[in-house]
Design a protein around this motif. Sequence first.
Motif, PDB file in Angstrom:
ATOM      1  N   ASP A 150       0.830  -1.216   0.000  1.00  0.00           N
ATOM      2  CA  ASP A 150       0.000   0.000   0.000  1.00  0.00           C
ATOM      3  C   ASP A 150       0.858   1.258   0.000  1.00  0.00           C
ATOM      4  O   ASP A 150       0.573   2.224  -0.727  1.00  0.00           O
ATOM      5  CB  ASP A 150      -0.976  -0.001   1.192  1.00  0.00           C
ATOM      6  N   LYS A 151       1.956   1.259   0.774  1.00  0.00           N
ATOM      7  CA  LYS A 151       2.846   2.425   0.794  1.00  0.00           C
ATOM      8  C   LYS A 151       3.604   2.541  -0.539  1.00  0.00           C
ATOM      9  O   LYS A 151       3.843   3.657  -1.030  1.00  0.00           O
ATOM     10  CB  LYS A 151       3.829   2.319   1.959  1.00  0.00           C
ATOM     11  N   HIS A 152       3.976   1.407  -1.113  1.00  0.00           N
ATOM     12  CA  HIS A 152       4.630   1.410  -2.424  1.00  0.00           C
ATOM     13  C   HIS A 152       3.714   2.020  -3.481  1.00  0.00           C
ATOM     14  O   HIS A 152       4.134   2.866  -4.277  1.00  0.00           O
ATOM     15  CB  HIS A 152       5.001  -0.019  -2.811  1.00  0.00           C
ATOM     16  N   MET A 153       2.445   1.607  -3.491  1.00  0.00           N
ATOM     17  CA  MET A 153       1.516   2.110  -4.499  1.00  0.00           C
ATOM     18  C   MET A 153       1.178   3.584  -4.272  1.00  0.00           C
ATOM     19  O   MET A 153       0.934   4.329  -5.231  1.00  0.00           O
ATOM     20  CB  MET A 153       0.240   1.273  -4.512  1.00  0.00           C
ATOM     21  N   ALA A 154       1.170   4.025  -3.019  1.00  0.00           N
ATOM     22  CA  ALA A 154       0.966   5.457  -2.755  1.00  0.00           C
ATOM     23  C   ALA A 154       2.095   6.258  -3.380  1.00  0.00           C
ATOM     24  O   ALA A 154       1.870   7.341  -3.948  1.00  0.00           O
ATOM     25  CB  ALA A 154       0.894   5.700  -1.243  1.00  0.00           C
ATOM     26  N   ARG A 155       3.307   5.741  -3.298  1.00  0.00           N
ATOM     27  CA  ARG A 155       4.454   6.417  -3.911  1.00  0.00           C
ATOM     28  C   ARG A 155       4.359   6.380  -5.436  1.00  0.00           C
ATOM     29  O   ARG A 155       4.656   7.371  -6.114  1.00  0.00           O
ATOM     30  CB  ARG A 155       5.749   5.742  -3.437  1.00  0.00           C
ATOM     31  N   VAL A 156       3.935   5.231  -5.990  1.00  0.00           N
ATOM     32  CA  VAL A 156       3.752   5.124  -7.437  1.00  0.00           C
ATOM     33  C   VAL A 156       2.705   6.118  -7.921  1.00  0.00           C
ATOM     34  O   VAL A 156       2.904   6.819  -8.923  1.00  0.00           O
ATOM     35  CB  VAL A 156       3.345   3.688  -7.823  1.00  0.00           C
ATOM     36  N   ASP A 157       1.571   6.198  -7.224  1.00  0.00           N
ATOM     37  CA  ASP A 157       0.497   7.122  -7.614  1.00  0.00           C
ATOM     38  C   ASP A 157       0.990   8.567  -7.598  1.00  0.00           C
ATOM     39  O   ASP A 157       0.662   9.359  -8.496  1.00  0.00           O
ATOM     40  CB  ASP A 157      -0.698   6.962  -6.675  1.00  0.00           C
ATOM     41  N   TRP A 158       1.769   8.932  -6.578  1.00  0.00           N
ATOM     42  CA  TRP A 158       2.281  10.291  -6.480  1.00  0.00           C
ATOM     43  C   TRP A 158       3.204  10.588  -7.658  1.00  0.00           C
ATOM     44  O   TRP A 158       3.113  11.656  -8.279  1.00  0.00           O
ATOM     45  CB  TRP A 158       3.028  10.474  -5.161  1.00  0.00           C
ATOM     46  N   ARG A 159       4.077   9.658  -7.975  1.00  0.00           N
ATOM     47  CA  ARG A 159       5.035   9.888  -9.059  1.00  0.00           C
ATOM     48  C   ARG A 159       4.334   9.963 -10.416  1.00  0.00           C
ATOM     49  O   ARG A 159       4.687  10.778 -11.268  1.00  0.00           O
ATOM     50  CB  ARG A 159       6.090   8.784  -9.046  1.00  0.00           C
ATOM     51  N   ARG A 160       3.321   9.134 -10.617  1.00  0.00           N
ATOM     52  CA  ARG A 160       2.555   9.188 -11.871  1.00  0.00           C
ATOM     53  C   ARG A 160       1.817  10.525 -11.977  1.00  0.00           C
ATOM     54  O   ARG A 160       1.755  11.131 -13.056  1.00  0.00           O
ATOM     55  CB  ARG A 160       1.559   8.036 -11.943  1.00  0.00           C
ATOM     56  N   SER A 161       1.264  10.999 -10.858  1.00  0.00           N
ATOM     57  CA  SER A 161       0.515  12.261 -10.879  1.00  0.00           C
ATOM     58  C   SER A 161       1.421  13.454 -11.152  1.00  0.00           C
ATOM     59  O   SER A 161       0.950  14.509 -11.578  1.00  0.00           O
ATOM     60  CB  SER A 161      -0.219  12.460  -9.545  1.00  0.00           C
ATOM     61  N   HIS A 162       2.731  13.278 -10.919  1.00  0.00           N
ATOM     62  CA  HIS A 162       3.692  14.351 -11.180  1.00  0.00           C
ATOM     63  C   HIS A 162       4.465  14.134 -12.483  1.00  0.00           C
ATOM     64  O   HIS A 162       5.494  14.763 -12.721  1.00  0.00           O
ATOM     65  CB  HIS A 162       4.669  14.485 -10.008  1.00  0.00           C
ATOM     66  N   GLY A 163       3.942  13.227 -13.315  1.00  0.00           N
ATOM     67  CA  GLY A 163       4.495  13.052 -14.650  1.00  0.00           C
ATOM     68  C   GLY A 163       5.755  12.211 -14.746  1.00  0.00           C
ATOM     69  O   GLY A 163       6.392  12.166 -15.804  1.00  0.00           O
ATOM     70  N   GLU A 164       6.142  11.522 -13.678  1.00  0.00           N
ATOM     71  CA  GLU A 164       7.332  10.680 -13.725  1.00  0.00           C
ATOM     72  C   GLU A 164       7.013   9.352 -14.409  1.00  0.00           C
ATOM     73  O   GLU A 164       5.953   8.762 -14.193  1.00  0.00           O
ATOM     74  CB  GLU A 164       7.866  10.414 -12.314  1.00  0.00           C
ATOM     75  N   THR A 165       7.932   8.890 -15.231  1.00  0.00           N
ATOM     76  CA  THR A 165       7.735   7.618 -15.932  1.00  0.00           C
ATOM     77  C   THR A 165       8.922   6.672 -15.802  1.00  0.00           C
ATOM     78  O   THR A 165       8.805   5.492 -16.079  1.00  0.00           O
ATOM     79  CB  THR A 165       7.484   7.865 -17.432  1.00  0.00           C
ATOM     80  N   THR A 166      10.079   7.191 -15.369  1.00  0.00           N
ATOM     81  CA  THR A 166      11.290   6.360 -15.345  1.00  0.00           C
ATOM     82  C   THR A 166      11.273   5.306 -14.261  1.00  0.00           C
ATOM     83  O   THR A 166      12.056   4.362 -14.303  1.00  0.00           O
ATOM     84  CB  THR A 166      12.533   7.241 -15.135  1.00  0.00           C
ATOM     85  N   PHE A 167      10.376   5.440 -13.273  1.00  0.00           N
ATOM     86  CA  PHE A 167      10.399   4.500 -12.161  1.00  0.00           C
ATOM     87  C   PHE A 167       9.992   3.089 -12.571  1.00  0.00           C
ATOM     88  O   PHE A 167      10.189   2.141 -11.819  1.00  0.00           O
ATOM     89  CB  PHE A 167       9.490   4.986 -11.018  1.00  0.00           C
ATOM     90  N   ASN A 168       9.413   2.923 -13.753  1.00  0.00           N
ATOM     91  CA  ASN A 168       8.965   1.590 -14.159  1.00  0.00           C
ATOM     92  C   ASN A 168       9.853   0.997 -15.252  1.00  0.00           C
ATOM     93  O   ASN A 168       9.427   0.159 -16.031  1.00  0.00           O
ATOM     94  CB  ASN A 168       7.511   1.644 -14.649  1.00  0.00           C
ATOM     95  N   ARG A 169      11.101   1.421 -15.332  1.00  0.00           N
ATOM     96  CA  ARG A 169      11.968   0.898 -16.389  1.00  0.00           C
ATOM     97  C   ARG A 169      12.515  -0.495 -16.074  1.00  0.00           C
ATOM     98  O   ARG A 169      13.136  -1.118 -16.931  1.00  0.00           O
ATOM     99  CB  ARG A 169      13.129   1.863 -16.636  1.00  0.00           C
ATOM    100  N   PHE A 170      12.299  -0.974 -14.852  1.00  0.00           N
ATOM    101  CA  PHE A 170      12.769  -2.308 -14.486  1.00  0.00           C
ATOM    102  C   PHE A 170      11.592  -3.255 -14.294  1.00  0.00           C
ATOM    103  O   PHE A 170      10.542  -2.870 -13.777  1.00  0.00           O
ATOM    104  CB  PHE A 170      13.559  -2.268 -13.171  1.00  0.00           C
ATOM    105  N   ALA A 171      11.797  -4.509 -14.712  1.00  0.00           N
ATOM    106  CA  ALA A 171      10.869  -5.552 -14.304  1.00  0.00           C
ATOM    107  C   ALA A 171      11.106  -5.839 -12.827  1.00  0.00           C
ATOM    108  O   ALA A 171      12.159  -5.513 -12.276  1.00  0.00           O
ATOM    109  CB  ALA A 171      11.104  -6.813 -15.134  1.00  0.00           C
TER     110      ALA A 171
END
Length: 363
Positions: free
Chosen positions: A10-31
Motif C-alpha cells: 500500500d505504501k509502495h503504491m501510494a508512492r507510485v500514484d504520487w510519481r505518476r501524478s507528477h508526470g514521472e515515468t522512469t520509475f517503471n523501467r525495471f521488471a
Amino acid sequence: MKLPSIPTFDKHMARVDWRRSHGETTFNRFAARGKPKLHGVSMAVMAQRGSCGVKVSSRLRRNTELTDLVAPGYSSVRQEIEETLWAGHNLAYGTTGIFAEWAGPGIQKKDAVTRIDRPRLFVFAAFSVNFGKDARLLDRWSAGEDVDTRELYGRISIVTDPGVLSRILNPCPHVEIIPWVTGELRTDGASDEQVETVMREVNDIVDAYAREDGYILDRFGISGPGEGVVIQPVSQAFNQATMLDLSELSWKAKTDHHAVKKVSAPATRAVEIPAGLPEFIETFVTPARIEQMISENFPDGPIDSKGTGRFVTAMRVDVMKESIEERQALGLDDVRIVMAIEAAARQAWKEAMARLPQAEMGI
C-alpha cells in the motif's frame, strides 16, 4: 551502510500514484520479481579495497567485524565468507559486498529457516560502490557517518538476479543465494486490473508461505512456515541499476504472524485507516512489532525494568514514523496518539519481562 527500508504494497503504491501524478515515468523501467523473505537479521557485508577484512552493518550493529556479529569463534566460517566476497570484489571496483539475511538456528524463532543445520548468509543482492574522486564522501560513508541518502544510493550499483549472483560469488557452504519465486510483477499503476493481478498473486504466495516455506523445504528438507516475500527490481549487471532503484522499487508482503501492522491482507491497494484510537493501537502495536523492537534494541538483553524507557521510546518513534498517512486520515491530535502508544508499549514491555526468561535475552 544503512540498509534501505522496504515498504508494504500500500505504501509502495501510494508512492507510485504520487510519481505518476507528477508526470514521472522512469520509475517503471525495471521488471520486478519476488524472493522469499527469511526471518533473520538483514545486513550489508562489505569488502573494501585496501582493507584486510570484511565489515558488517546491520540494524543491530554498524561497521563491526564479520566474525564478531556472524560467527564468533569460527575462523573457518569467516575465511570462507571473506573469500566468497572477495571473488565479487575482483569483478568490480572500490567497495564491494552483499546484502543478505543472516538466518538459521539461534538467530530468530519459529520459522522453518530457524531449524536448518547451521546459520547461513542468504544473499539477495550484491553491490559495488563508485565514489569517483569524492574521497571525502567515501571516508564519511566508511566511517559510518550519515551522508545524503540519494547521493549515496545513486553511486551504489546493484545486482539482484540469482543466476548472476551465483557467478559473481564463489561457492561457499555458509552462503546461499535466494531464488526468484514469482514471475514478472508490474506495479506502475497503469490499470486497476494490473494492480489486482499482482495483489492476487502475491497474497496467494504469502498465504502459502504462512503454512509452508517452499524454498526452505525444497533446499533443506525442513518443513515449517515462512515470513513472506520481497519484490525487487531485476538487475543483471552492476551498470543496470543502483541502490536508489532498489530502495524506491522494492516492496514486501508478510504473513500475519510477521506483519508489524495489522491489515486485512498481506498486499492491499490502499492504506487502511483505523476507525479510532483503540483500533490505531491494535493496528500498530502488534506482537511482531514488539518482537522487532526488542530484537533491534536489546539484541543481548537484558529484558528488565531498566530498559522500559528505551523500549517505549523505540516503539513511539517507530510507530509514528510508519503511520503518517493513517494519523493524517484519522485526524486525532498527535499528543493523544503518543500517549496511547507509550501506554501500550509500557504494557508490552511489562509482559515481555514476565514472558522472557533470563536465559533468553535476545529474540
